[in-house]
Design a protein around this motif. Structure first.
Motif, PDB file in Angstrom:
ATOM      1  N   ILE A   1      33.608  43.776  43.030  1.00  0.00           N
ATOM      2  CA  ILE A   1      33.807  42.576  42.216  1.00  0.00           C
ATOM      3  C   ILE A   1      35.293  42.235  42.198  1.00  0.00           C
TER       4      ILE A   1
ATOM      5  N   GLN B   1      38.018  39.963  40.202  1.00  0.00           N
ATOM      6  CA  GLN B   1      38.231  39.197  38.980  1.00  0.00           C
ATOM      7  C   GLN B   1      39.687  38.750  38.900  1.00  0.00           C
ATOM      8  N   LYS B   2      39.885  37.476  38.554  1.00  0.00           N
ATOM      9  CA  LYS B   2      41.260  36.988  38.369  1.00  0.00           C
ATOM     10  C   LYS B   2      41.269  35.868  37.331  1.00  0.00           C
TER      11      LYS B   2
ATOM     12  N   GLN C   1      38.622  33.312  33.194  1.00  0.00           N
ATOM     13  CA  GLN C   1      38.446  34.392  34.160  1.00  0.00           C
ATOM     14  C   GLN C   1      37.434  34.010  35.230  1.00  0.00           C
ATOM     15  N   SER C   2      37.812  34.238  36.490  1.00  0.00           N
ATOM     16  CA  SER C   2      36.939  33.935  37.620  1.00  0.00           C
ATOM     17  C   SER C   2      36.427  35.238  38.223  1.00  0.00           C
ATOM     18  N   THR C   3      35.133  35.303  38.455  1.00  0.00           N
ATOM     19  CA  THR C   3      34.518  36.507  39.023  1.00  0.00           C
ATOM     20  C   THR C   3      33.829  36.171  40.338  1.00  0.00           C
ATOM     21  N   ARG C   4      34.138  36.964  41.360  1.00  0.00           N
ATOM     22  CA  ARG C   4      33.516  36.784  42.678  1.00  0.00           C
ATOM     23  C   ARG C   4      33.083  38.145  43.209  1.00  0.00           C
TER      24      ARG C   4
ATOM     25  N   LYS D   1      30.585  33.738  44.895  1.00  0.00           N
ATOM     26  CA  LYS D   1      30.239  33.898  43.484  1.00  0.00           C
ATOM     27  C   LYS D   1      28.880  34.570  43.330  1.00  0.00           C
TER      28      LYS D   1
END
Length: 218
Positions: free
Chosen positions: A76, A78-79, A85-88, A110
């Motif tokens: 994962i 995360q930034k 917060q963006s999660t990919r 995503k």
């Protein structure tokens, strides 16, 4: 007819249609792909010798039908962004036939499923030939069970060395590195790794660079 019977008939029809919908038909989009689909090119070696760039995974699937893919690592990312917060998801997939061909690809998305699909496609496009042999002075047989000579590859902060080993020794390597070597077709080898080998992105790149040298320098 009762509603229960109608539902059963509908489910049977859905099951019959589903396999057809899941079947993927490759439609070539490049000149090279069209030549492969029409049978003008029948081996991957022809493409490598000509120096043409492969831009379609379907070309590899057509010429190497025994190629298998395997998810090597998932994670994962995360930034923080201006919207929060963006999660990919990140996936690393290896493609090999256990007989001298290996590719490694990475995908991000995503959705985990899409990340794996992207990595799968990239792994096909990165497939490279590997020269197998017996470079061990202890063995000196003519079977293709190890590497023909010592090779060294680097990826990021990771450096990997592969040394020829006598037949019957097996693969002296860590779990994921060992699996990649098996997909490439190696049965016996000593390996040494330097750096953060838990970072599979760098480790897989180093290993692929290592194995590519058996062909380019051989």
């Amino acid at each position: 007819m009762s509603q229960v019977q109608e539902k059963k008939d509908s489910d049977r029809g859905e099951r019959r249609r589903r396999p057809r919908e899941e079947e993927e038909v490759w439609v070539p989009k490049t000149i090279l792909g069209q030549k492969v689909a029409s049978g003008q090119i029948t081996s991957l070696e022809e493409i490598i010798e000509s120096g043409d760039r492969i831009q379609e995974a379907g070309i590899i699937k057509k010429l190497l039908p025994d190629l298998k893919t395997e998810v090597v690592d998932v994670g994962i990312i995360q930034k923080m962004t201006s919207n929060g917060q963006s999660t990919r998801f990140k996936a690393i997939v290896a493609a090999g036939n256990g007989n001298g061909w290996l590719g490694v690809g990475q995908g991000k998305s995503k959705q985990m499923r899409i990340a794996i699909e992207k990595a799968n496609n990239q792994a096909y496009l990165n497939v490279s030939p590997i020269k197998l042999g017996c470079g061990s002075w202890e063995c000196r047989c003519d079977q293709k069970h190890s590497v023909p000579f010592k090779v060294r590859g680097k990826g990021g902060s990771v450096t990997i060395e592969i040394l020829p080993a006598p037949r019957g020794l097996g693969l002296v390597a860590g779990g994921k590195i060992k699996r990649l070597l098996e997909l490439a077709g190696l049965k016996d080898a000593w390996t040494t790794a330097y750096g953060s080998t838990t970072t599979m992105n760098s480790t897989s790149k180093a290993l692929l660079e290592c194995l590519r040298q058996t062909f380019s320098h051989g």
